[in-house]
Design a protein around this motif. Structure first.
Motif, short mmCIF file in Angstrom:
data_model
loop_
_atom_site.label_atom_id
_atom_site.label_comp_id
_atom_site.label_asym_id
_atom_site.label_seq_id
_atom_site.Cartn_x
_atom_site.Cartn_y
_atom_site.Cartn_z
N LEU A 83 0.83 -1.21 0.00
CA LEU A 83 0.00 0.00 0.00
C LEU A 83 0.86 1.26 0.00
CD1 LEU A 83 -2.76 -1.19 2.49
CD2 LEU A 83 -3.15 -0.47 0.13
N GLN A 84 1.98 1.22 0.70
CA GLN A 84 2.90 2.37 0.69
C GLN A 84 3.43 2.61 -0.72
OE1 GLN A 84 5.91 1.90 3.76
NE2 GLN A 84 4.35 1.34 5.27
N PHE A 85 3.69 1.51 -1.44
CA PHE A 85 4.16 1.67 -2.82
C PHE A 85 3.08 2.31 -3.69
CE2 PHE A 85 4.25 -0.28 -7.13
CZ PHE A 85 5.32 0.47 -7.63
N LEU A 86 1.85 1.84 -3.58
CA LEU A 86 0.77 2.43 -4.37
C LEU A 86 0.56 3.90 -3.98
CD1 LEU A 86 -1.97 -0.35 -4.68
CD2 LEU A 86 -0.31 0.41 -6.38
N THR A 87 0.73 4.21 -2.71
CA THR A 87 0.61 5.60 -2.27
C THR A 87 1.68 6.46 -2.95
OG1 THR A 87 -0.22 4.87 -0.12
CG2 THR A 87 0.60 7.13 -0.25
N SER A 88 2.90 5.95 -3.04
CA SER A 88 3.99 6.68 -3.69
C SER A 88 3.70 6.87 -5.18
CB SER A 88 5.32 5.94 -3.52
OG SER A 88 5.67 5.86 -2.16
N VAL A 89 3.19 5.81 -5.81
CA VAL A 89 2.91 5.87 -7.25
C VAL A 89 1.79 6.88 -7.52
CG1 VAL A 89 1.94 4.54 -9.16
CG2 VAL A 89 3.75 3.56 -7.75
N THR A 90 0.82 6.95 -6.61
CA THR A 90 -0.32 7.85 -6.80
C THR A 90 0.12 9.30 -6.81
OG1 THR A 90 -1.68 6.22 -5.64
CG2 THR A 90 -2.65 8.37 -5.98
N ARG A 91 1.29 9.59 -6.22
CA ARG A 91 1.80 10.96 -6.26
C ARG A 91 2.32 11.33 -7.64
NH1 ARG A 91 4.11 9.30 -1.03
NH2 ARG A 91 2.86 10.24 0.63
N MET A 92 2.57 10.33 -8.49
CA MET A 92 3.03 10.59 -9.86
C MET A 92 1.80 10.81 -10.74
SD MET A 92 5.84 7.54 -10.31
CE MET A 92 7.09 7.21 -9.10
N SER A 93 1.65 12.00 -11.27
CA SER A 93 0.42 12.36 -11.98
C SER A 93 0.12 11.42 -13.14
CB SER A 93 0.51 13.80 -12.48
OG SER A 93 1.66 13.98 -13.29
N GLN A 94 1.17 10.96 -13.84
CA GLN A 94 0.91 10.10 -15.01
C GLN A 94 0.33 8.76 -14.62
OE1 GLN A 94 3.81 10.92 -13.79
NE2 GLN A 94 5.49 9.51 -14.29
N HIS A 95 0.62 8.29 -13.42
CA HIS A 95 0.06 7.02 -12.95
C HIS A 95 -1.23 7.23 -12.18
CE1 HIS A 95 3.57 4.89 -14.34
NE2 HIS A 95 4.37 5.67 -13.62
N ALA A 96 -1.35 8.38 -11.51
CA ALA A 96 -2.57 8.67 -10.75
C ALA A 96 -3.78 8.81 -11.66
CB ALA A 96 -2.38 9.95 -9.93
N ARG A 97 -3.55 9.25 -12.90
CA ARG A 97 -4.68 9.45 -13.82
C ARG A 97 -5.50 8.19 -14.03
NH1 ARG A 97 -0.94 12.87 -16.70
NH2 ARG A 97 -0.30 11.11 -17.97
N ALA A 98 -4.85 7.04 -13.90
CA ALA A 98 -5.55 5.77 -14.12
C ALA A 98 -6.70 5.57 -13.13
CB ALA A 98 -4.57 4.61 -14.01
N PHE A 99 -6.64 6.25 -11.97
CA PHE A 99 -7.69 6.09 -10.96
C PHE A 99 -8.83 7.10 -11.14
CE2 PHE A 99 -3.68 4.79 -8.78
CZ PHE A 99 -4.01 3.47 -8.50
N ASN A 100 -8.68 8.02 -12.08
CA ASN A 100 -9.60 9.15 -12.16
C ASN A 100 -10.88 8.84 -12.92
OD1 ASN A 100 -10.59 11.70 -11.78
ND2 ASN A 100 -9.35 12.65 -13.41
N ASN A 101 -11.55 7.77 -12.54
CA ASN A 101 -12.92 7.54 -13.02
C ASN A 101 -13.65 6.75 -11.96
OD1 ASN A 101 -13.16 4.52 -13.87
ND2 ASN A 101 -11.19 5.21 -14.76
#
Length: 961
Positions: free
Chosen positions: A310-328
């Motif tokens: 979960l800490q890894f996913l939290t870090s990745v979510t800070r990267m805008s290019q990867h966070a966009r995948a969650f935006n729906n």
């Protein structure tokens, strides 16, 4: 025979019943040459018991920590012993069992802090030479040593020296490390059906993940960047690797979980720091993390792994290019339902801890102390998603919150876990930013209303006397605790009794959480420093509140159990701080409880946090009661304090000396009682001053004794012993500040004729330090001391008195000292009180010194210019504030050492409180001196400032005020 005696003493040192006697033997043995090598000999030999070998490794670690180097980096052990330790230690560490390895590893770390790499430049070559292609046991020993050394880099700030060290290591260790990583991968494949060998090679892989983190923590090594594709392929391979032979049947994590957790730690580091190099390879890890989190079980052995994922996913979510995948909405709903909710919900194992190990449940659940729990990691992930997509996440989460609340309302007795999830979920999206120790949540999600939610769904759980699950009462209290700064003073007026009421709960977690919340809200103030709960509202409840808290603490009189719950004692401390002298009417009862608790825990100090808060609470009690009832407290506390000193309870001794000083200082009589007079001689015993932890408290106590008993000390010829302590203190950087504190007490309280006998020798010691090994701190304190003496003209001291004794050390040395150190470093004084003393000193030098009037004519001008420069930015002393400053114990170190008690912290003493406006005071002093001396001051100024017309003009303004 002697080695067997040493081994027996070491083994006995681990037994509380034999510890004191064993320590006496060990202290005697320490005086023998080669003691550290004898310890290593016991560690190395199979002829001694495993317990003796482990005890020897422990003692060796602590011995090295105390005795490797002094504060200047010089070896305290003989050179031959130092060389022998370095020669033997690495090979020994590789051979011994893992539990001993860890202790020796800490010792290696201590030595490395001092010597690596410049004084131990063969170490990395030695480690590399011991690596083998396929012997996991040897390799694991080597890697453990390497990790003990390289993990030191993790918390350090970047510096040229640090990077020189890292490059030194990478130049020798980088290639062998990468080769060993490849070898280990091949050996795992070759031994996939051999459980014993497979486990050993996975231990190697686990250590290599730790080292991969160590080597990358400051900057990405070129050798890793050049091999990023193969490195990430290997990391991914073992992130998804499975082999039934590595599965465990217990609740403890096994080799697979350790390695995968280590991989995730590296991935978090790389995602946060090295996005450019690591970014192209991230995608595969996101998919694997999702698969792991949606398929892994709820067993406790997976908790750390899930947390790291979960800490890894939290870090990745800070990267805008990867966070966009969650935006729906569909994806986000899936993430919350399949990843967040399962890890936020209470499990049966959590409830087992709640019931069977309640204090452990509290420590894990409290904000900031549960970083490796599923709940904490899931909350961090959810809050990171919220930061990126606030409206989307809020809307989806609120739907789940309402669903769980509806579930609960259908059958509260059966579905209480649903409400627990709802409250936790709501709290997670309501809070924005970090939760602070002092204020709780300072910023909230504007799309929700935390007070409305509390009133509609939570408050009744605190109001009802029965039919409420304890966990829901805990949730309600924790909600108030978390959002305490969002609640107004008026609202707290209504909520406060609800929290107090829960102290009467029969459930351990409920009443402890009530104490936690109560303590924090009593410490809560608004922006204008007004308390959320008025002391006037607390005082009527205080007697009953304190009595109940003490009863909870004393419920189990067994020493370890009594001091288990530091949160209750912290609440006692806070109540006493808030009610202040409101405790006086219940002095007898409170004193009896403090004495009883002190007696019990002194037999076995087991929880540093508990006894820190215990002594802080006792300090508050002394502070507010002793001025009105000194004899009561002194008679009640002397026996238990004396017992602690007599039995040498090392953990408590520094606290007791502070409390002794506070008792003495609070006694309004101003005299020295017979009891305190009897303490002087024991306190002057050199043995007491050998423990670093005792020194700050002893200096305070001795200074307080000097203030009231200087004349008795002269009669008993004790001043020379005091000055011997001063001499010892100023020889070390760690204690020089305390040496000056003690000397100032001597200067302030003994007559000039008494001090004068020794003052030339004192100056000789100080001048030697200034010449040979001065530090900024030493110089600053010396300059303050000079001004302290120079300013005390009315006491028979002054600049001329100092000059006389300085020139007795060496004729003419004063001028050189004054021009090269005192005047320039006066301008560097920072503390307002130090600058005020300097102003008074320089002014009195101008107005009272015969030497400066007649002999040092240029010096008079220089002194005047220095004074005027100080007055450009006049020292403004803070108004006296009787508030007690909070310290977070998590930021403090504990153990056998000195910890300042804030409740009785002595404020800096102002010996000239009548001087408030220094500019006006200086003008008045100059005018009065000029009139007294028939205009001499004005004539001196015109004559000696003729080359500094601006200074003359400014001085004239002061003299004409």
């Amino acid at each position: 025979m002697e080695m067997q005696r040493l081994a027996s003493a070491l083994e006995a040192s681990l037994d509380p019943a034999q510890n004191k006697k064993a320590e006496t033997v060990l202290l005697e043995k320490q005086r023998e040459s080669g003691f550290s090598l004898s310890l290593l000999e016991i560690v190395a030999s199979d002829s001694y018991s495993p317990t003796a070998r482990l005890a020897s490794a422990l003692y060796f670690k602590n011995y090295i920590r105390r005795n490797w180097t002094d504060e200047d980096g010089n070896y305290k052990l003989p050179e031959t012993e130092v060389v022998a330790i370095k020669r033997e230690l690495i090979g020994l560490m590789i051979r011994v069992p893992a539990n001993i390895q860890y202790q020796l590893g800490d010792a290696v770390g201590v030595i490395a802090d001092s010597d690596f790499w410049r004084r131990w430049d063969t170490l990395v070559d030695d480690l590399v030479s011991r690596l083998t292609p396929d012997d996991a046991r040897i390799n694991n020993g080597v890697l453990q040593v390497a990790h003990s050394i390289f993990k030191r880099w993790r918390p350090l700030y970047r510096s040229d020296e640090l990077f020189t060290e890292i490059n030194h290591v990478l130049g020798k260790f980088g290639d062998p490390f990468v080769q060993l990583l490849g070898n280990t991968d091949r050996l795992i494949e070759q031994n996939k059906d051999n459980k014993a060998m497979l486990s050993q090679f996975f231990s190697t892989l686990n250590l290599m993940m730790k080292l991969l983190y160590d080597l990358s923590v400051q900057d990405l090594p070129p050798i890793f960047e050049d091999n990023m594709q193969s490195l990430t392929s290997l990391l991914h391979k073992y992130l998804v690797y499975d082999n039934p032979l590595l599965h465990t049947d217990s609740d403890e994590a096994g080799p697979l979980e350790f390695v995968k957790s280590g991989i995730f730690e590296v991935l978090v580091l790389y995602a946060q720091k090295y996005e450019d190099a690591f970014g192209p390879f991230v995608e595969q890890f996101i998919g694997s993390s999702w698969n792991l989190l949606t398929t892994i079980g709820l067993d406790t052995k997976y908790d750390i792994l899930v947390s790291k994922a979960l800490q890894f996913l939290t870090s990745v979510t800070r990267m805008s290019q990867h966070a966009r995948a969650f935006n729906n909405e569909e994806t986000m709903s899936q993430v919350i339902e399949r990843v967040v909710l399962p890890n936020l919900s209470l499990r049966d194992s959590d409830m087992e801890i709640f019931e069977d190990e309640p204090i452990e449940f509290i420590r894990r659940d409290l904000e900031g102390s549960d970083s490796d729990t599923r709940r904490r990691a899931a909350t961090d992930f959810l809050q990171q998603l919220l930061a990126q997509f606030q409206r989307l996440v809020t809307d989806i989460v609120l739907r789940y919150v309402n669903h769980y609340l509806s579930d609960y309302s259908k059958n509260p007795s059966a579905n209480w876990k649903a409400k627990d999830t709802a409250v936790y979920l709501y709290s997670s999206i309501a809070a924005k930013g970090a939760v602070t120790t002092s204020q709780g949540v300072k910023s909230v999600n504007e799309l929700v209303n935390v007070l409305e939610f509390f009133q509609a769904n939570i408050a009744k759980d605190l109001m009802l006397d029965s039919d409420v699950e304890p966990i829901l009462q805990v949730d309600a209290i924790k909600y108030l605790y978390t959002f305490r700064s969002q609640i107004t003073r008026e609202q707290w007026h209504d909520a406060f009794p609800l929290v107090v009421k829960q102290l009467g709960s029969s459930d351990y977690v409920v009443y402890t959480y009530a104490a936690i919340a109560l303590e924090r809200v009593l410490a809560l103030t608004d922006d204008s420093k007004q308390p959320a709960i008025s002391p006037a509202d607390v005082k009527p409840l205080s007697a009953q509140l304190l009595q109940h808290l003490f009863q909870l603490i004393e419920g189990n009189p067994e020493p370890a159990k009594l001091q288990e719950n530091e949160f209750l004692m912290r609440c006692v401390m806070r109540v006493l701080i808030v009610i202040r002298d409101g405790v006086v009417p219940v002095t007898d009862s409170v004193l009896a409880h403090f004495v009883k608790i002190t007696q019990i825990i002194s037999s076995n100090p087991a929880n540093p946090r508990f006894y820190y808060y215990h002594f802080e609470a006792l300090g508050a009690f002394i502070r507010f009661v002793a001025p009105s009832r000194p004899e009561k407290l002194e008679n009640g506390l002397y026996p238990v304090f004396g017992s602690i000193l007599q039995n040498d309870v090392q953990e408590f001794v520094p606290y007791v000396f502070q409390l002794f000083a506070a008792l003495l200082e609070a006694n309004p009589s101003g005299t020295l009682t017979a009891y305190y007079a009897s303490l002087i001689q024991p306190i002057l015993s050199p043995e007491l001053w050998t423990s670093k932890g005792n020194i700050p408290a002893l200096v305070r106590l001795l200074s307080s004794l000097i203030t009231r008993g200087a004349s008795q000390m002269v009669e008993n010829n004790q001043l020379q012993a005091i000055l011997a302590i001063f001499q010892s203190l100023i020889t070390t950087r760690a204690n020089e500040i305390y040496g000056f504190e003690l000397l100032e007490s001597v200067v302030a309280n003994f007559t000039p004729s008494t001090i004068g006998v020794y003052f030339t020798t004192i100056l000789q010691l100080l001048f030697t330090r200034l010449q040979n090994s001065k530090t900024d701190a030493f110089t600053s304190r010396f300059v303050r001391l000079y001004h302290f003496v120079s300013a005390r003209v009315g006491s028979g001291l002054g600049a001329d008195w100092f000059i006389k004794h300085a020139n007795q050390v060496q004729d003419g040395v004063y001028v050189q000292l004054y021009l090269s150190i005192i005047l320039p470093d006066t301008q560097k004084l920072v503390r307002p009180l130090d600058r005020k003393i300097a102003v008074i000193s320089l002014c009195k030098t101008l107005t009272n010194s015969a030497a400066f009037a007649e002999k040092y004519k240029k010096g008079w001008g220089y002194t005047c210019e220095a004074l005027l420069k100080l007055l450009e930015n006049p020292p403004m002393l803070a108004t006296t504030d009787d508030a007690i400053v909070d310290h977070d114990v998590d930021d403090m170190s504990f153990g056998v050492g000195f910890t300042q008690l804030q409740t009785i912290k002595r404020p800096a003493r102002d010996y000239w409180p009548e001087v408030t406006d220094v500019k006006s005071w200086v003008g008045q002093q100059l005018q009065e001196a000029n009139a007294r001396q028939g205009g001499k001051i004005k004539n001196f100024a015109e004559e000696r400032l003729s080359q500094s017309p601006q200074a003359l003009q400014v001085l004239s303004m002061y003299m004409s005020r």
